[in-house]
Design a protein around this motif. Structure first.
Motif: not given
Length: 249
Positions: A54-82
């Motif tokens: 199924t594609l449900k797992n990817y749809a859940e990660v992409v559509s859920d604001p919880y995971y969107a916040e985690i991905f944005l936090r990870t990108a910000g953390l990586a950018l700050a460290v860089t």
């Protein structure tokens, strides 16, 4: 006959590297392919991982604001460290290159100093990658060029900006790409230092694998992290090569 000899000579590097390629495929590519296949599996809270896809797992990660916040936090953390690694690593490398022994070796050990918080800890851990990248480029820099700029009346800051920095830019760019990729996928340091308070993509995937036992969802998070990391790194590499084409040549 000459053509046959040329074909054999061309195949020699591939034959010599075949054992390493097979080992690489067994240790890296096979687990990635298995993780990709697992990310499409159906998961049930009662029966666990199912054989259906199924594609449900990817749809859940992409559509859920919880995971969107985690991905944005990870990108910000990586950018700050860089950015911190660039600001700290480049001047540190220049100073270290001009120091005499044994102070040079002592200061290199200080680079591996104690860890304090997540960003500071990752910066401590990853600054050596920036230092080594800039160090390799700095060794090729002719000091007489810098002295010539100073003798012609240029200030140290202007000489650094107009003479030194353009020549070490390949090392800075390569170090930035390495630091960003490693910090974006870091797991141990955020897990140990941040604990449960700071969740990044790697720790979120870990929780899905071992916390909720939802392996397909955890695999989907891991695959999306890998795809995003590769896309960002390759995009930055292409932009850097185009922007500083004259430097890389």
């Amino acid at each position: 006959m000459a053509t046959l000899d040329d074909s054999r000579a061309g195949a020699a590097p591939w034959l010599l590297s075949a054992p390493a390629l097979l080992l690489f495929g067994a240790l890296l590519l096979v687990p990635l392919v298995l993780t990709l296949l697992l990310s499409f599996r159906v998961f049930s809270d009662v029966a666990g991982v199912q054989t259906a896809y199924t594609l449900k797992n990817y749809a859940e990660v992409v559509s859920d604001p919880y995971y969107a916040e985690i991905f944005l936090r990870t990108a910000g953390l990586a950018l700050a460290v860089t950015l911190l690694s660039v600001l700290l690593g480049v001047p540190e490398t220049i100073v270290l290159a001009r120091m005499k022994r044994p102070w040079q070796s002592l200061c290199l050990l200080i680079v591996l100093g104690p860890l304090l918080s997540v960003i500071i800890a990752l910066t401590h851990v990853l600054v050596p990658f920036m230092v080594m990248s800039v160090w390799a480029t700095l060794q090729k820099l002719d000091p007489q060029v810098e002295w010539a700029g100073l003798s012609l009346g240029g200030s140290p800051l202007r000489v650094f900006r107009r003479v030194v920095l353009p020549q070490i830019m390949p090392g800075v760019l390569s170090g930035s790409i390495i630091v960003f990729a490693l910090s974006a996928s870091a797991f141990a340091t955020p897990a140990l230092i941040g604990g449960r308070r700071l969740k990044v993509v790697a720790t979120a995937a870990y929780d899905e694998f071992l916390g909720t036992l939802n392996w397909p969802l955890g695999a989907s998070i891991a695959v999306l992290l890998l795809v995003a990391n590769v896309a960002i790194v390759m995009g930055c590499s292409r932009l850097a090569e185009r922007r500083f084409k004259h430097v890389f040549e």
